[in-house]
Enzyme design. Structure first.
Site, PDB file in Angstrom:
ATOM      1  N   LYS A 182      -0.563  12.839 -11.704  1.00  0.00           N
ATOM      2  CA  LYS A 182       0.669  12.102 -11.994  1.00  0.00           C
ATOM      3  C   LYS A 182       1.176  12.393 -13.411  1.00  0.00           C
ATOM      4  O   LYS A 182       0.459  12.989 -14.224  1.00  0.00           O
ATOM      5  CB  LYS A 182       0.396  10.603 -11.800  1.00  0.00           C
ATOM      6  CG  LYS A 182      -0.082  10.241 -10.385  1.00  0.00           C
ATOM      7  CD  LYS A 182      -0.278   8.745 -10.239  1.00  0.00           C
ATOM      8  CE  LYS A 182      -0.835   8.380  -8.869  1.00  0.00           C
ATOM      9  NZ  LYS A 182      -0.942   6.929  -8.669  1.00  0.00           N
ATOM     10  N   GLU A 214       0.807  14.366   4.197  1.00  0.00           N
ATOM     11  CA  GLU A 214       1.036  14.572   2.761  1.00  0.00           C
ATOM     12  C   GLU A 214       1.019  16.049   2.397  1.00  0.00           C
ATOM     13  O   GLU A 214       1.818  16.498   1.567  1.00  0.00           O
ATOM     14  CB  GLU A 214      -0.016  13.798   1.955  1.00  0.00           C
ATOM     15  CG  GLU A 214       0.200  12.292   2.061  1.00  0.00           C
ATOM     16  CD  GLU A 214      -0.812  11.472   1.266  1.00  0.00           C
ATOM     17  OE1 GLU A 214      -1.710  12.047   0.616  1.00  0.00           O
ATOM     18  OE2 GLU A 214      -0.688  10.230   1.294  1.00  0.00           O
ATOM     19  N   PHE A 236       6.190  -3.780  -7.489  1.00  0.00           N
ATOM     20  CA  PHE A 236       6.057  -2.664  -8.439  1.00  0.00           C
ATOM     21  C   PHE A 236       6.704  -1.371  -7.946  1.00  0.00           C
ATOM     22  O   PHE A 236       6.623  -0.344  -8.624  1.00  0.00           O
ATOM     23  CB  PHE A 236       4.575  -2.420  -8.774  1.00  0.00           C
ATOM     24  CG  PHE A 236       3.689  -2.105  -7.578  1.00  0.00           C
ATOM     25  CD1 PHE A 236       3.615  -0.823  -7.051  1.00  0.00           C
ATOM     26  CD2 PHE A 236       2.918  -3.097  -7.007  1.00  0.00           C
ATOM     27  CE1 PHE A 236       2.804  -0.538  -5.967  1.00  0.00           C
ATOM     28  CE2 PHE A 236       2.089  -2.821  -5.915  1.00  0.00           C
ATOM     29  CZ  PHE A 236       2.042  -1.532  -5.399  1.00  0.00           C
ATOM     30  N   ARG A 254     -11.903  10.832  -3.078  1.00  0.00           N
ATOM     31  CA  ARG A 254     -11.622   9.416  -3.410  1.00  0.00           C
ATOM     32  C   ARG A 254     -12.716   8.852  -4.315  1.00  0.00           C
ATOM     33  O   ARG A 254     -12.453   8.067  -5.210  1.00  0.00           O
ATOM     34  CB  ARG A 254     -11.516   8.570  -2.135  1.00  0.00           C
ATOM     35  CG  ARG A 254     -10.417   9.010  -1.183  1.00  0.00           C
ATOM     36  CD  ARG A 254      -9.086   8.412  -1.419  1.00  0.00           C
ATOM     37  NE  ARG A 254      -9.021   6.987  -1.247  1.00  0.00           N
ATOM     38  CZ  ARG A 254      -7.899   6.291  -1.441  1.00  0.00           C
ATOM     39  NH1 ARG A 254      -6.785   6.908  -1.828  1.00  0.00           N
ATOM     40  NH2 ARG A 254      -7.882   4.991  -1.274  1.00  0.00           N
ATOM     41  N   HIS A 310      -3.336  10.734  -7.565  1.00  0.00           N
ATOM     42  CA  HIS A 310      -3.255  10.221  -6.191  1.00  0.00           C
ATOM     43  C   HIS A 310      -4.169  11.088  -5.331  1.00  0.00           C
ATOM     44  O   HIS A 310      -4.232  12.300  -5.534  1.00  0.00           O
ATOM     45  CB  HIS A 310      -1.818  10.335  -5.664  1.00  0.00           C
ATOM     46  CG  HIS A 310      -1.746  10.200  -4.165  1.00  0.00           C
ATOM     47  ND1 HIS A 310      -1.652   8.980  -3.535  1.00  0.00           N
ATOM     48  CD2 HIS A 310      -1.798  11.143  -3.179  1.00  0.00           C
ATOM     49  CE1 HIS A 310      -1.624   9.172  -2.221  1.00  0.00           C
ATOM     50  NE2 HIS A 310      -1.719  10.481  -1.979  1.00  0.00           N
ATOM     51  N   ARG A 346     -10.738   8.078 -12.962  1.00  0.00           N
ATOM     52  CA  ARG A 346     -10.038   6.902 -13.500  1.00  0.00           C
ATOM     53  C   ARG A 346     -10.952   6.087 -14.419  1.00  0.00           C
ATOM     54  O   ARG A 346     -10.502   5.534 -15.425  1.00  0.00           O
ATOM     55  CB  ARG A 346      -9.510   6.040 -12.352  1.00  0.00           C
ATOM     56  CG  ARG A 346      -8.312   6.683 -11.631  1.00  0.00           C
ATOM     57  CD  ARG A 346      -7.964   5.939 -10.363  1.00  0.00           C
ATOM     58  NE  ARG A 346      -6.741   6.434  -9.736  1.00  0.00           N
ATOM     59  CZ  ARG A 346      -6.408   6.186  -8.482  1.00  0.00           C
ATOM     60  NH1 ARG A 346      -7.215   5.476  -7.695  1.00  0.00           N
ATOM     61  NH2 ARG A 346      -5.287   6.665  -7.988  1.00  0.00           N
ATOM     62  N   ASN A 405      -2.534   5.697 -13.344  1.00  0.00           N
ATOM     63  CA  ASN A 405      -3.932   5.970 -12.997  1.00  0.00           C
ATOM     64  C   ASN A 405      -4.218   7.433 -12.682  1.00  0.00           C
ATOM     65  O   ASN A 405      -5.123   7.769 -11.933  1.00  0.00           O
ATOM     66  CB  ASN A 405      -4.373   5.046 -11.857  1.00  0.00           C
ATOM     67  CG  ASN A 405      -3.498   5.204 -10.625  1.00  0.00           C
ATOM     68  OD1 ASN A 405      -2.647   6.085 -10.564  1.00  0.00           O
ATOM     69  ND2 ASN A 405      -3.717   4.358  -9.630  1.00  0.00           N
ATOM     70  N   TYR A 444       5.769   6.784  -0.695  1.00  0.00           N
ATOM     71  CA  TYR A 444       5.347   5.407  -0.996  1.00  0.00           C
ATOM     72  C   TYR A 444       6.034   4.401  -0.072  1.00  0.00           C
ATOM     73  O   TYR A 444       6.195   3.235  -0.446  1.00  0.00           O
ATOM     74  CB  TYR A 444       5.630   5.080  -2.461  1.00  0.00           C
ATOM     75  CG  TYR A 444       4.686   5.786  -3.424  1.00  0.00           C
ATOM     76  CD1 TYR A 444       3.302   5.612  -3.324  1.00  0.00           C
ATOM     77  CD2 TYR A 444       5.173   6.602  -4.434  1.00  0.00           C
ATOM     78  CE1 TYR A 444       2.425   6.251  -4.206  1.00  0.00           C
ATOM     79  CE2 TYR A 444       4.301   7.243  -5.322  1.00  0.00           C
ATOM     80  CZ  TYR A 444       2.934   7.068  -5.194  1.00  0.00           C
ATOM     81  OH  TYR A 444       2.073   7.694  -6.065  1.00  0.00           O
ATOM     82  N   THR A 472      -8.109   2.171  -7.558  1.00  0.00           N
ATOM     83  CA  THR A 472      -6.762   2.200  -8.154  1.00  0.00           C
ATOM     84  C   THR A 472      -6.711   1.839  -9.634  1.00  0.00           C
ATOM     85  O   THR A 472      -6.081   2.536 -10.425  1.00  0.00           O
ATOM     86  CB  THR A 472      -5.836   1.220  -7.377  1.00  0.00           C
ATOM     87  OG1 THR A 472      -5.815   1.621  -6.011  1.00  0.00           O
ATOM     88  CG2 THR A 472      -4.420   1.233  -7.918  1.00  0.00           C
TER      89      THR A 472
HETATM   90  P1  CMP Z   1      -2.144   5.109  -5.839  1.00  0.00           P
HETATM   91  O1  CMP Z   1      -3.214   4.270  -5.240  1.00  0.00           O
HETATM   92  O2  CMP Z   1      -2.326   6.544  -6.036  1.00  0.00           O
HETATM   93  O3  CMP Z   1      -0.811   4.898  -4.970  1.00  0.00           O
HETATM   94  C1  CMP Z   1      -0.031   3.727  -5.118  1.00  0.00           C
HETATM   95  C2  CMP Z   1       0.255   3.560  -6.571  1.00  0.00           C
HETATM   96  O4  CMP Z   1       1.008   2.421  -6.896  1.00  0.00           O
HETATM   97  C3  CMP Z   1      -1.072   3.335  -7.309  1.00  0.00           C
HETATM   98  O5  CMP Z   1      -1.819   4.505  -7.286  1.00  0.00           O
HETATM   99  C4  CMP Z   1      -0.555   2.902  -8.652  1.00  0.00           C
HETATM  100  O6  CMP Z   1      -0.106   4.012  -9.417  1.00  0.00           O
HETATM  101  C5  CMP Z   1       0.628   2.051  -8.230  1.00  0.00           C
HETATM  102  N1  CMP Z   1       0.263   0.638  -8.175  1.00  0.00           N
HETATM  103  C6  CMP Z   1      -0.599   0.051  -7.350  1.00  0.00           C
HETATM  104  N2  CMP Z   1      -0.672  -1.274  -7.608  1.00  0.00           N
HETATM  105  C7  CMP Z   1       0.177  -1.512  -8.619  1.00  0.00           C
HETATM  106  C8  CMP Z   1       0.562  -2.679  -9.323  1.00  0.00           C
HETATM  107  N3  CMP Z   1       0.041  -3.880  -9.014  1.00  0.00           N
HETATM  108  N4  CMP Z   1       1.451  -2.549 -10.311  1.00  0.00           N
HETATM  109  C9  CMP Z   1       1.985  -1.336 -10.597  1.00  0.00           C
HETATM  110  N5  CMP Z   1       1.664  -0.179  -9.952  1.00  0.00           N
HETATM  111  C10 CMP Z   1       0.763  -0.275  -8.978  1.00  0.00           C
END
Ligand code: CMP
Length: 160
Positions: A13, A130, A61, A89, A119, A106, A116, A53, A95
């Site tokens: 990212k 994907e 968010f 993973r 992905h 992470r 983070n 997404y 996350t």
């Molecule tokens: P990822 O799990 O790769 O895909 C969904 C993304 O949404 C996640 O990583 C974060 O980058 C973002 N995300 C998930 N939860 C939140 C949150 N509570 N607030 C902001 N961003 C979020």
């Protein structure tokens, strides 16, 4: 799900790019034994992000997530290896960076709950969608890596 050689999609990212972590993250995947079969830098569009997404579109968010993902280019890659979806993973970690175990990408490299770094696909069904969301067929490379015979047992190689 049978144990087998499979592929997965990862996206490094904008925070990974801006924080000079591209090499570090790709290196962790390489050292694990994953084969890079596709790799490219991309400026992600609204259309692509709305699709990628879609399952988050009603989350509070969502707009911030899209803004973050468009704030700089991303690097997308397809990685291949034995049980690659779950193995990647685990390497990436959960996350939220502040909850991720030390040793994971992470856990070692970020502390945010949203910025983070990476992905990674979460299931075979999503991986296939994907991969073709980010790559055309002619961008997916087939080749044998020279470490292949030492990475896997004969039984594991038979799952390809
Ligand atoms: P990822 O799990 O790769 O895909 C969904 C993304 O949404 C996640 O990583 C974060 O980058 C973002 N995300 C998930 N939860 C939140 C949150 N509570 N607030 C902001 N961003 C979020």
């Amino acid at each position: 799900m049978p144990d087998k050689i499979e592929r997965t999609l990862v996206i490094i990212k904008p925070d990974g790019l801006q924080r000079n972590l591209l090499g570090e993250v790709i290196s962790r995947f390489e050292k694990k034994g994953l084969k890079i079969t596709a790799l490219k830098m991309m400026q992600l569009s609204d259309v692509l992000l709305d699709e990628h997404y879609a399952h988050h579109k009603d989350k509070p968010f969502f707009n911030d997530l899209k803004g973050f993902m468009k704030s700089a280019p991303c690097v997308a890659a397809v990685l291949e290896g034995y049980n690659a979806i779950s193995a990647v993973r685990l390497l990436v970690g959960p996350t939220k960076g502040y909850e991720a175990d030390a040793g994971s990408i992470r856990g070692d490299l970020c502390i945010s709950g949203s910025s983070n770094i990476v992905h990674a696909s979460d299931s075979p069904e999503n991986t296939e969608k994907e991969v073709f969301r980010f790559f055309n067929n002619d961008e997916l490379f087939k080749y044998k890596k020279i470490d292949y015979d030492y990475l896997y047992s004969e039984k594991e190689k038979g799952t390809e």
